[in-house]
Structure formats: C-alpha cells, structure tokens
Design a protein around this motif. Structure first.
Motif, short mmCIF file in Angstrom:
data_model
loop_
_atom_site.label_atom_id
_atom_site.label_comp_id
_atom_site.label_asym_id
_atom_site.label_seq_id
_atom_site.Cartn_x
_atom_site.Cartn_y
_atom_site.Cartn_z
N LYS A 71 0.84 -1.21 0.00
CA LYS A 71 0.00 0.00 0.00
C LYS A 71 0.87 1.25 0.00
N CYS A 75 0.20 3.41 -3.26
CA CYS A 75 -0.67 4.56 -2.98
C CYS A 75 0.08 5.85 -2.67
N ILE A 164 -6.84 4.67 -6.90
CA ILE A 164 -5.95 3.97 -5.97
C ILE A 164 -4.73 4.82 -5.65
N GLU A 168 -6.63 7.23 -2.33
CA GLU A 168 -6.36 6.75 -0.98
C GLU A 168 -5.77 7.85 -0.11
N THR A 169 -4.97 8.72 -0.70
CA THR A 169 -4.42 9.85 0.06
C THR A 169 -5.53 10.82 0.43
N LYS A 171 -8.71 10.12 0.81
CA LYS A 171 -9.52 9.48 1.85
C LYS A 171 -8.82 9.53 3.21
#
Length: 237
Positions: A71, A75, A164, A168-169, A171
C-alpha cells in the motif's frame, strides 16, 4: 535493448548477441537491472525458511506488514509518482521517464505530491521507511537512464489507477480530519489526465493516447473543449 548493447560493446564487453533457441525463444546475454530493489515476503515457510535469501536483501515479515509495504508503494511512494510523470510526460513530448527527471518543474511536482501531500498520511509498514523509499525512488530509481520505461506505457489504464494512487491519500486526509483543500498538486494530476484525454500535446500536435477503458467516455465528455480554451464550464453546456 540495442542502445544499451552498444554501450556495453563500447566498454569492451564481448559475446552480447542474443541466443535464439531451436524453439525460437530468445536468451538475452545481459539484462537491465535496477540498483534499488525490494522483495518483502510473508514469513510462512512450512518446510523451513530459506535464511540465505536475507543475504540478498530479501525481507521476511508477517502478512500484515507485506500488505502495508504494498500500500505504501502503490498509494504513495512510487506508483503515484510514476503516473504523474506518465501523464505529463506524454503532454510534454517525453519518450523516456528517466529524462523527465531533468525537468525542474516535473521534479518539483512529484516531490510535492510524494513528500508534502502523501508522506503525512502514508501507511508506514515499519520495515521500510517511507521517506527513505521516496528518496531512492526519486534520486536513484526513476532517473536511471538504463531503465527503458516510457510515459506512454505507464499511461496505460490511467483512469483505473487514479482512484488507488491518489484517492487513498484523499480518503486518508478526510479520515484524519485534515483539510483536503490544502491538497494543491494531486488535483493537478486529475486535471492533467483530462488534458491528456484531449490527445493534443503542449506543442499542439496530436498524439495517440495509451489504451484505457474509459478513454472514449472521457473524450466524449470533453469534446467541447479545445487546447487553449479559457472560458467557463457552464458556457460549454
């Protein structure tokens, strides 16, 4: 790769010609290898762990840590930076990712996204330091001229990667109660991809975008736009 073969021959290395077997498979006498390598493996060996592999830099750890390493890489610390260089590299006429690291503006962009916007919320696996990882990516791995990665190849399926590699950052900012309005550079990547979908580079020349399942959809939505347009969105509806 012929260009690398020529360099090795100039250095006096002999017998570099590829070997073609009777089944028409190719055996290369040399390979392009990266100076920076990571291999993190779950420490689960029912018949005994191959301890000697640790001498080659392999890291053995629990599954949760392996997932965190992946991850961190996908990400924040590597893949997002590659995607940035892919999109803008195509727009700026680059044909080699390594050459983009000679462009001060692109270097600033990937550094801001990696160090400033991504690093504060990165998933830290503990076994690898995220900042040190980005350091090696930007100073050793991506600038390596012997790695023939092209922005055109990496730009493939960008629509499937944006959520992705950057979502993700975003979020994570929301989950931590951080102000997403402080993100200045990640939104530029989304805008850059929409600009890329116009299939016109910054010199005004048409280019063929890389394969992407949402390319046709994006281009249909953007058909009213043209290079240099400065009006409002509303006026195009």
């Amino acid at each position: 790769i012929p260009a690398k073969e020529a360099i090795l021959k100039a250095d006096g290395v002999e017998e570099l010609e590829p070997v073609v077997t009777s089944k028409n498979t190719w055996v290369a006498p040399f390979v392009n290898a990266e100076e920076t390598e990571y291999l993190v493996i779950e420490d689960a060996f029912p018949n005994g762990k191959p301890e000697a592999l640790t001498k080659g830099g392999l890291l053995f750890t629990e599954r949760e840590t392996v997932d965190k390493v992946e991850k961190m890489k996908v990400c924040t610390c590597l893949n997002p930076l590659h995607t940035v260089l892919a999109v803008f590299g195509c727009l700026l006429g680059y044909n080699l990712i390594a050459n983009e690291m000679k462009d001060e503006d692109l270097v600033k962009l990937v550094k801001e996204i990696g160090y400033v916007e991504g690093l504060p919320v990165v998933v830290n696996p503990g076994i690898i330091d995220p900042k040190a990882f980005i350091d090696q990516v930007l100073n050793v791995r991506i600038p390596n001229p012997f790695m023939p990665d092209t922005p055109q190849r990496i730009a493939t399926d960008t629509s499937q990667k944006l959520g992705i590699r950057f979502g993700e950052t975003i979020k994570a900012y929301i989950a931590k109660g951080m102000d997403i309005k402080k993100l200045r550079y990640i939104p530029v990547v989304f805008a850059g991809w929409l600009r890329y979908c116009l299939a016109i580079d910054d010199e005004g020349n048409a280019f063929t975008p890389s394969s992407d399942p949402l390319l046709a959809y994006a281009q249909e939505e953007l058909k009213a736009f043209s290079l240099g347009y400065e009006g409002s969105f509303e006026s195009l509806k």
